[in-house]
Design a protein around this motif. Structure first.
Motif, short mmCIF file in Angstrom:
data_model
loop_
_atom_site.label_atom_id
_atom_site.label_comp_id
_atom_site.label_asym_id
_atom_site.label_seq_id
_atom_site.Cartn_x
_atom_site.Cartn_y
_atom_site.Cartn_z
N VAL A 88 0.73 -1.13 0.04
CA VAL A 88 -0.10 0.07 -0.04
C VAL A 88 0.99 1.17 0.08
N GLU A 89 0.46 2.27 -1.12
CA GLU A 89 1.19 3.45 -0.96
C GLU A 89 0.18 4.56 -1.12
N GLU A 90 0.62 5.80 -0.55
CA GLU A 90 -0.44 6.90 -0.66
C GLU A 90 0.29 7.49 -2.01
N VAL A 91 -0.65 8.21 -2.60
CA VAL A 91 -0.20 8.87 -3.82
C VAL A 91 -0.94 10.30 -3.76
N ASP A 92 -0.20 11.49 -4.20
CA ASP A 92 -0.67 12.80 -4.18
C ASP A 92 -1.35 13.14 -5.65
N VAL A 93 -2.47 13.17 -5.75
CA VAL A 93 -3.11 13.39 -7.12
C VAL A 93 -3.41 14.65 -7.37
N THR A 94 -3.14 15.59 -6.48
CA THR A 94 -3.80 16.99 -6.64
C THR A 94 -3.66 17.33 -8.21
N ASP A 95 -2.22 17.28 -8.45
CA ASP A 95 -1.76 17.72 -9.88
C ASP A 95 -2.83 16.86 -11.05
N LEU A 96 -2.87 15.63 -10.74
CA LEU A 96 -3.46 14.96 -11.78
C LEU A 96 -5.00 15.21 -11.58
N GLU A 97 -5.67 15.52 -10.61
CA GLU A 97 -6.95 16.01 -10.67
C GLU A 97 -6.95 17.35 -11.34
N ASP A 98 -6.37 18.17 -11.33
CA ASP A 98 -6.25 19.35 -11.82
C ASP A 98 -6.28 19.33 -13.42
N LEU A 99 -5.38 18.25 -13.97
CA LEU A 99 -5.10 18.10 -15.19
C LEU A 99 -6.47 17.34 -15.87
N ARG A 100 -7.03 16.56 -14.78
CA ARG A 100 -8.31 15.82 -15.46
C ARG A 100 -9.11 16.85 -15.70
N ALA A 101 -9.45 17.64 -14.68
CA ALA A 101 -10.62 18.93 -14.99
C ALA A 101 -10.41 19.67 -16.12
N THR A 102 -9.12 19.99 -16.40
CA THR A 102 -8.89 20.91 -17.44
C THR A 102 -9.15 20.04 -18.61
N MET A 103 -8.73 18.59 -18.84
CA MET A 103 -8.87 18.01 -20.20
C MET A 103 -10.29 17.71 -20.35
N ASN A 104 -11.01 17.53 -19.08
CA ASN A 104 -12.71 17.31 -19.05
C ASN A 104 -13.39 18.54 -19.84
N ALA A 105 -12.86 19.88 -19.38
CA ALA A 105 -13.40 21.19 -19.80
C ALA A 105 -13.34 21.47 -21.22
N GLY A 106 -12.06 20.89 -21.79
CA GLY A 106 -11.79 20.99 -23.04
C GLY A 106 -12.12 20.05 -24.05
N ARG A 107 -12.69 18.85 -23.62
CA ARG A 107 -13.10 17.72 -24.44
C ARG A 107 -13.94 18.00 -25.51
N LYS A 108 -14.10 17.20 -26.70
CA LYS A 108 -14.92 17.51 -27.86
C LYS A 108 -16.11 16.89 -27.42
N PRO A 109 -17.20 16.90 -27.99
CA PRO A 109 -18.73 16.34 -27.73
C PRO A 109 -18.46 14.67 -27.97
N ASP A 110 -17.63 14.43 -29.01
CA ASP A 110 -17.50 12.91 -29.03
C ASP A 110 -16.49 12.37 -28.13
N GLN A 111 -15.94 13.17 -27.25
CA GLN A 111 -15.12 12.36 -26.47
C GLN A 111 -15.60 11.99 -24.95
N PRO A 112 -15.34 10.91 -24.28
CA PRO A 112 -15.95 10.45 -23.01
C PRO A 112 -15.29 11.30 -21.90
N LYS A 113 -16.00 11.58 -20.78
CA LYS A 113 -15.39 12.28 -19.44
C LYS A 113 -14.29 11.45 -18.98
N LEU A 114 -13.40 11.90 -18.75
CA LEU A 114 -12.34 11.24 -18.09
C LEU A 114 -12.48 11.18 -16.71
N THR A 115 -12.11 9.88 -16.28
CA THR A 115 -12.04 9.69 -14.59
C THR A 115 -10.55 9.28 -14.51
N ILE A 116 -10.19 9.06 -12.99
CA ILE A 116 -8.88 8.74 -12.98
C ILE A 116 -8.45 7.41 -13.54
N LEU A 117 -9.44 6.80 -13.74
CA LEU A 117 -8.88 5.01 -14.32
C LEU A 117 -7.99 5.34 -15.60
#
Length: 434
Positions: free
Chosen positions: A233-262
């Motif tokens: 078990v290891e802890e991971v700081d995903v703050t920057d990843l969550e910021d990147l994910r939010a940015t990519m989701n905000a700019g995604r095209k209509p035919d692109q799915p919403k990104l989760t962390i997976l």
């Protein structure tokens, strides 16, 4: 009058037997041609057994949970015919089993097998054409379990509806979505339960483990008894990843799915496996052979109304993050509604398991036998983290990963997880080739 014997069909792929998981009829029930009589489950799929004739059920040859051999009698049906037809009608005639993915649903993908035999054609020629009639509700005993698909049961549970109060208009009183719609449209409400105060309860209920639940139990027993697990078990700081994910989701095209962390984790897995191919493998402990794969087929443990299934994203190494996300969404939907094909539910080389918001702080995932590694995702929580001068809020997530200790040493397991941690904490690295 004659009798028609329906035997356990040969569903192919060398299957010699199957487990009976559901009867849709009982002795005395009238049946129509092509009406589903029963469902059986093999290691890879659920198969519905339709009736090739019209008549009345005389006898059932097995109980739910029984294992039935191919060509063993399943049930007998009394059919209408001319005198002297009983011997021909009772001859073993193959039905056309309808094969579905292991997760059972209301709109399964169907595959027809076996052409009509001359014996079946002769039997059908002597059967009167079914009369046009209105489907009538079937009376049900108070203690009898209503017939309904897993999807209907889930919908009723979410709506707080007791299925015993719903009249089923399907075969043998089976309840469908349209019956629920009518029940709700009438404004029917579950019968109020009278308050009885505090009282001792002594009732017990025995539930036979059958179908997909039995397959899951057998798989877990096999993995737990034969694989010596080591969990890291290891802890991971995903703050920057969550910021990147939010940015990519905000700019995604209509035919692109919403990104989760997976999808990010899956791409991180691909890069890490390139450096540590030993974890992308299966182990045949009977033969003493480890098979390493250059292709990365990632299984995603998915909860469905019927139980846990593992749809597989094939060749994740050749997919972009958007492609991974789209395939992940498609497979999850197919697994939940029961339309996933057999090949989409097998062949993984490494597995990810996630409980989403219910992920807890730490889990001890069980390896998907015969693989040698599984990565577990725990929930993301905002926690204070010391940066050297002060505490600052960061989004933290634990990875709980298990390995087959016969094949993967503790050091290699730690290096593997630490590399994934580095990629997730600096997510730009996930997109750098080489």
């Amino acid at each position: 009058m004659g009798e028609f014997v329906i035997k356990m069909p040969d569903v192919g792929e060398g299957v010699a037997e199957a487990e009976l998981v559901e009867w849709h009829v009982k002795p005395g029930d009238p049946v129509r041609e092509d009406m589903v009589l029963a469902a059986v489950m093999t290691d890879k799929a659920t198969v519905e057994i339709p009736s090739p004739v019209e008549g009345v059920v005389l006898w059932l040859g097995a109980e739910v949970g029984d294992t039935v051999a191919v060509k063993a009698p399943l049930l007998r049906i009394r059919i209408a015919g001319e005198d002297g037809d009983a011997a021909e009608a009772a001859s073993p005639v193959a039905t056309e089993p309808v094969v579905k993915a292991e997760a059972v649903g209301d709109r399964p993908a169907e595959t027809k097998h076996a052409a009509s035999s001359p014996a079946r054609q002769a039997a059908e020629a002597k059967i009167a054409e079914p009369e046009k009639s209105i489907e009538r509700p079937v009376a049900r005993e108070a203690a009898e379990r209503p017939l309904a698909s897993p999807a209907v049961r889930l919908r009723a549970q979410e709506a707080g509806i007791d299925l015993r109060q719903v009249i089923g208009t399907g075969p043998a009183g089976r309840i469908g979505h349209e019956d629920l719609d009518q029940f709700i449209a009438r404004g029917a409400q579950p019968a109020p339960v009278a308050a009885t105060g505090l009282a001792r309860k002594t009732a017990t209920e025995e539930i036979k483990v059958t179908g997909l639940r039995r397959r899951i139990a057998e798989k877990m027993r096999l993995a737990s008894s034969r694989i010596p697990h080591i969990t890291y078990v290891e802890e991971v700081d995903v703050t920057d990843l969550e910021d990147l994910r939010a940015t990519m989701n905000a700019g995604r095209k209509p035919d692109q799915p919403k990104l989760t962390i997976l999808p990010f984790l899956m791409r991180a897995l691909v890069k890490t496996i390139g450096e540590q191919p030993g974890v992308n493998a299966t182990f045949d402990d009977d033969a003493g052979v480890v098979t390493r794969y250059s292709a990365v087929h990632i299984g995603i443990a998915t909860q469905t109304p019927s139980g846990l299934t593992v749809p597989v994203v094939r060749h994740a190494e050749a997919r972009s993050i958007w492609d991974v996300a789209a395939e992940l969404s498609r497979l999850a939907d197919a697994a939940r509604n029961g339309t996933a094909a057999r090949e989409e539910l097998s062949g993984s080389t490494i597995t990810i398991t996630s409980l989403g918001a219910l992920g807890g702080i730490v889990t001890t995932p069980i390896i998907n036998h015969p693989e040698v590694a599984i990565v577990g995702v725990n929930k993301i929580m905002t926690r204070p983290v010391w940066d050297g001068t002060q505490f600052i809020p960061r989004k933290m997530m634990n990875l709980s990963s298990s390995f087959d200790h016969r094949i993967v040493d503790g050091w290699d397991a730690a290096v593997f997880v630490q590399r994934i941690k580095a990629l997730l904490e600096t997510p730009a690295l996930i997109f750098i080739e080489g």
